[in-house]
Design an enzyme around this catalytic site. Structure first.
Site, PDB file in Angstrom:
ATOM      1  CG  HIS A 189      -0.190  48.162 -24.674  1.00 38.80           C
ATOM      2  ND1 HIS A 189       0.956  47.683 -24.083  1.00 38.80           N
ATOM      3  CD2 HIS A 189      -0.479  47.305 -25.679  1.00 38.80           C
ATOM      4  CE1 HIS A 189       1.350  46.571 -24.720  1.00 38.80           C
ATOM      5  NE2 HIS A 189       0.488  46.330 -25.680  1.00 38.80           N
TER       6      HIS A 189
ATOM      7  CB  SER B 277       6.579  32.063 -32.526  1.00 40.64           C
ATOM      8  OG  SER B 277       6.341  31.352 -31.333  1.00 40.64           O
ATOM      9  NE  ARG B 278       4.003  38.510 -30.670  1.00 39.22           N
ATOM     10  CZ  ARG B 278       3.522  39.338 -29.747  1.00 39.22           C
ATOM     11  NH1 ARG B 278       2.237  39.580 -29.675  1.00 39.22           N
ATOM     12  NH2 ARG B 278       4.317  39.901 -28.881  1.00 39.22           N
TER      13      ARG B 278
ATOM     14  NE  ARG C   5       6.270  45.989 -29.537  1.00 41.59           N
ATOM     15  CZ  ARG C   5       6.784  46.231 -28.351  1.00 41.59           C
ATOM     16  NH1 ARG C   5       7.574  47.282 -28.165  1.00 41.59           N
ATOM     17  NH2 ARG C   5       6.494  45.455 -27.317  1.00 41.59           N
TER      18      ARG C   5
ATOM     19  NE  ARG D 102       5.775  38.129 -18.164  1.00 41.71           N
ATOM     20  CZ  ARG D 102       5.442  36.863 -18.247  1.00 41.71           C
ATOM     21  NH1 ARG D 102       5.906  35.988 -17.397  1.00 41.71           N
ATOM     22  NH2 ARG D 102       4.649  36.456 -19.214  1.00 41.71           N
TER      23      ARG D 102
ATOM     24  CB  SER E 242       4.444  43.241 -25.417  1.00 38.32           C
ATOM     25  OG  SER E 242       4.100  44.480 -25.968  1.00 38.32           O
ATOM     26  CB  ALA E 243       4.913  38.719 -24.220  1.00 37.56           C
ATOM     27  CB  CYS E 244       2.224  40.626 -19.370  1.00 39.08           C
ATOM     28  SG  CYS E 244       3.939  41.106 -19.137  1.00 39.08           S
TER      29      CYS E 244
ATOM     30  CG  ASP F 164      -2.051  44.746 -28.319  1.00 39.94           C
ATOM     31  OD1 ASP F 164      -1.458  44.576 -27.242  1.00 39.94           O
ATOM     32  OD2 ASP F 164      -1.499  45.234 -29.319  1.00 39.94           O
TER      33      ASP F 164
ATOM     34  N   GLY G 296      -7.816  31.070 -16.004  1.00 47.57           N
ATOM     35  CA  GLY G 296      -9.236  31.163 -15.640  1.00 47.57           C
ATOM     36  C   GLY G 296      -9.458  31.610 -14.201  1.00 47.57           C
TER      37      GLY G 296
ATOM     38  CE1 TYR H  10       7.728  38.589 -35.863  1.00 48.79           C
ATOM     39  CE2 TYR H  10       7.554  40.274 -34.175  1.00 48.79           C
ATOM     40  CZ  TYR H  10       7.339  38.972 -34.603  1.00 48.79           C
ATOM     41  OH  TYR H  10       6.729  38.076 -33.775  1.00 48.79           O
TER      42      TYR H  10
ATOM     43  CE  LYS I 190       1.867  46.447 -29.736  1.00 48.93           C
ATOM     44  NZ  LYS I 190       0.979  46.084 -28.655  1.00 48.93           N
TER      45      LYS I 190
ATOM     46  CE  LYS J 289      -2.016  44.116 -24.126  1.00 43.31           C
ATOM     47  NZ  LYS J 289      -0.563  43.882 -23.937  1.00 43.31           N
TER      48      LYS J 289
HETATM   49  O1  SAT Z   1       4.813  43.169 -32.468  1.00 40.98           O
HETATM   50  S1  SAT Z   1       3.818  43.880 -31.655  1.00 40.98           S
HETATM   51  O2  SAT Z   1       4.403  45.099 -31.146  1.00 40.98           O
HETATM   52  O3  SAT Z   1       2.666  44.198 -32.445  1.00 40.98           O
HETATM   53  C1  SAT Z   1       3.312  42.898 -30.392  1.00 40.98           C
HETATM   54  C2  SAT Z   1       3.612  43.431 -29.050  1.00 40.98           C
HETATM   55  O4  SAT Z   1       4.776  43.603 -28.718  1.00 40.98           O
HETATM   56  O5  SAT Z   1       2.661  43.681 -28.285  1.00 40.98           O
HETATM   57 MN    MN Z   2       0.714  44.744 -27.208  1.00 41.75          MN
END
Ligand code: SAT
Ligand code: MN
Length: 600
Positions: free
Chosen positions: A237, A374-375, A80, A406, A259-261, A286, A500, A208, A217, A263
């Site tokens: 979020h 990468s997703r 993003r 984080r 993001s990327a923590c 998300d 876990g 992207y 979003k 979820k």
């Molecule tokens: O690319 S997204 O914004 O959908 C993923 C994220 O940053 O949570």
């Molecule tokens: Mn997100």
């Protein structure tokens, strides 16, 4: 005598306002053809096959990854772009200091020039979609127009898209308009514009994820947060997870992390062996739309129908559910490939990257094989622990809300807010180290209130006021907590194992909700003592646990001072209640004599 079933109505005739808008966009962008998405399985396969033929998608090993494909985005279009994302409201103050702002007419004029003839030679895809279960009164619809088949396929996985959504739009009188064109992927000609007052989005120059899948979003957070304030609910979020205890009782928890923590991992958590009888069910990973219910509780739906999850670090140990889920019918973006055509990313214990995310022979000197952001895109129905209530039209009742980020220091493993108003301050005080999900430097701490810094469609001061108002309406509000799974020791090692094991912390919270668990006042909120957590079979030493639950008074006084400075930036619009809560905390901190976790 058998009669032929009548041909379905062409999609272009179902809704006049949608058709008129498509006509106007077609005149502006001049595509070679217009394609209306029906939303069938066969259609997704056909669009996928098209991209395989054109070389934009690579079919992965059909034996080990049936129905899976790899997409490589432009190397300068991998995350993003917050600096190019704008909220365009008539008044600049409505967007607030937390957003980039542009005057709506100026923004429209700028975008019109970018969109002019931008789809020449391309296909214009019309994707009607519904965010939330199609039969849910809490769901909201939109239409995305895009010239990217990759975006269309993602939207078909991530939302309830196609004919049923358009049928719902035809009955309602509003829908969110999202216009997207890939353009030339030139970062100099890239903008993600939101017009909350018009319920519309214009996105140009990126293909992207969050820049281009406009249901996610852009609609479900930025535009929806605005709609939610007008209508009295919250668009957040947050993941939503159901936790079933050994007695068979299920409670739902929503959790906001940047993001990327983690979820997705928390939403799909696998209970540790030492907690037999617990089960975990995913409602969403998300985004949560939270509505006050007639019973005084807060009810949540997941507006999405799929997951757009982070791959690096995903493996059998960290998230077996996700690992199993993405072995078929999954779209991979920017991973590496093994020599036998399997996707590969950092954190997999086996396999060797042969080709990197840009399609070059892998060379470790050039950095990681898979892009750090990468997703995978996959339907929620592929999730082995998908909640049987995930599609309930009224949503699920929320018992607790977690905020977190984080942070290597300051924030303890967990603490509970004194009450809802204090919880709003706790949510507003979230700070987190940045990740690869957004363009820019990774690992710097920044304020990320409610994990909504990149996603709130209006002034945070008004947003917190709205949070306070929603809480005041709830006779049975959820309890609010703050967690930090990422605290480190002075050597930089993580103190908490996470994954876990986080269930131990969640179990304490649920006991708090049931009035059964103990907590002590740590000035910043209420903390468990080490003995209040279930530590059976946990490989964390008593000293580490004490460190995890400690509140460093000096660091926190500094934190309060920083928070005060940050909140001052919102000026007069900041609700007085926020100041009152902050001063209460400051006073309480002044009074803390010793680390509460050791003060038994
Ligand atoms: O690319 S997204 O914004 O959908 C993923 C994220 O940053 O949570
Ligand atoms: Mn997100």
């Amino acid at each position: 005598m058998a009669t032929a079933s009548p041909l379905p109505m062409p999609l272009a005739r179902l809704s006049r306002p949608v058709a008129d808008w498509v006509d106007a966009v077609r005149a502006l962008t001049q595509p070679a053809e217009v394609y209306w998405c029906e939303g069938t399985e066969a259609e997704r396969e056909e669009l996928t096959a098209r991209l395989v033929r054109s070389g934009e998608l690579t079919r992965l090993d059909p034996v080990q990854f049936p129905g899976c494909h790899l997409y490589r985005s432009h190397p300068a279009d991998v995350a993003r772009v917050e600096q190019l994302t704008y909220i365009c409201t008539r008044s600049k103050d409505d967007a607030g200091p937390n957003n980039n702002w542009m005057e709506p007419q100026a923004a429209h004029a700028k975008m019109r020039e970018l969109f002019r003839a931008s789809m020449r030679g391309r296909t214009l895809y019309v994707i009607p979609y519904c965010m939330g279960p199609l039969d849910s009164p809490l769901a909201r619809c939109g239409v995305e127009i895009t010239d990217s088949a990759y975006v269309a396929i993602n939207m078909l996985i991530m939302t309830r898209a196609g004919r049923p959504a358009l049928e719902r739009i035809a009955l309602e009188d509003t829908f969110v308009r999202g216009l997207h064109s890939t353009g030339e992927l030139d970062p100099q000609r890239r903008f993600i514009m939101h017009f909350p007052e018009e319920l519309s989005i214009e996105s140009f120059g990126s293909g992207y994820g969050g820049n281009a899948l406009l249901g996610k979003k852009c609609h479900a957070l930025r535009i929806a947060s605005w709609q939610a304030r007008e209508e009295g609910w919250l668009a957040e979020h947050m993941l939503i997870v159901g936790l079933q205890n050994p007695k068979g009782e299920t409670h739902y928890v929503a959790a906001a992390f940047p993001s990327a923590c983690g979820k997705t991992n928390l939403a799909m958590l696998i209970p540790p062996e030492s907690m037999p009888g617990w089960k975990v069910f995913t409602v969403g990973d998300d985004i949560a739309w939270l509505h006050p219910g007639a019973d005084g509780r807060l009810w949540a739906i997941n507006p999405e129908a799929g997951y757009f999850g982070v791959l690096p670090g995903t493996n059998r140990e960290s998230n077996r559910n996700a690992y199993d889920m993405i072995r078929r019918d999954t779209l991979f973006t920017n991973t590496a490939l093994t020599a036998d055509n399997r996707p590969w990313w950092e954190g997999l214990p086996a396999g060797t990257p042969h080709t990197d995310w840009q399609g070059r022979p892998f060379d470790p000197a050039r950095g990681p094989a898979a892009h750090p952001n990468s997703r995978f895109t996959v339907s929620a129905r592929r999730n082995p622990c998908y909640s049987p209530h995930a599609e309930d039209p009224q949503g699920v009742p929320i018992s607790a809300i977690l905020f977190g980020g984080r942070r290597r220091e300051v924030a303890p493993l967990v603490y509970e807010a004194r009450d809802w108003s204090h919880g709003v301050l706790v949510g507003a005080s979230v700070a987190s180290e940045t990740t690869a999900a957004a363009d820019g430097q990774v690992g710097v701490v920044r304020r990320d209130p409610m994990a909504m810094q990149p996603f709130c469609g209006y002034n945070f001061a008004d947003y917190w006021r709205h949070w306070l108002a929603v809480g005041a309406k709830l006779a049975r509000p959820p309890r609010l907590f703050h967690v930090n799974w990422f605290r480190r020791d002075p050597q930089g090692r993580f103190l908490w194992p996470g994954f876990g094991e986080n269930l131990r912390v969640l179990a304490w919270m649920l006991d708090r909700c049931a009035g059964k668990a103990h907590a002590i006042d740590g000035g910043i909120g209420l903390l468990p003592r080490p003995k209040d957590l279930n530590t059976a079979g946990l490989r964390v030493s008593p000293e580490e646990l004490r460190a995890l639950l400690s509140v460093d008074r000096e660091l926190w006084q500094k934190e309060v001072a920083e928070l005060r400075a940050y909140l001052r930036g919102f000026g007069e619009r900041l609700p007085a209640q926020m100041w009152a809560e902050l001063e209460k905390t400051a006073a309480a901190l002044g009074g803390v004599q010793e680390s509460p976790a050791t003060g038994e």
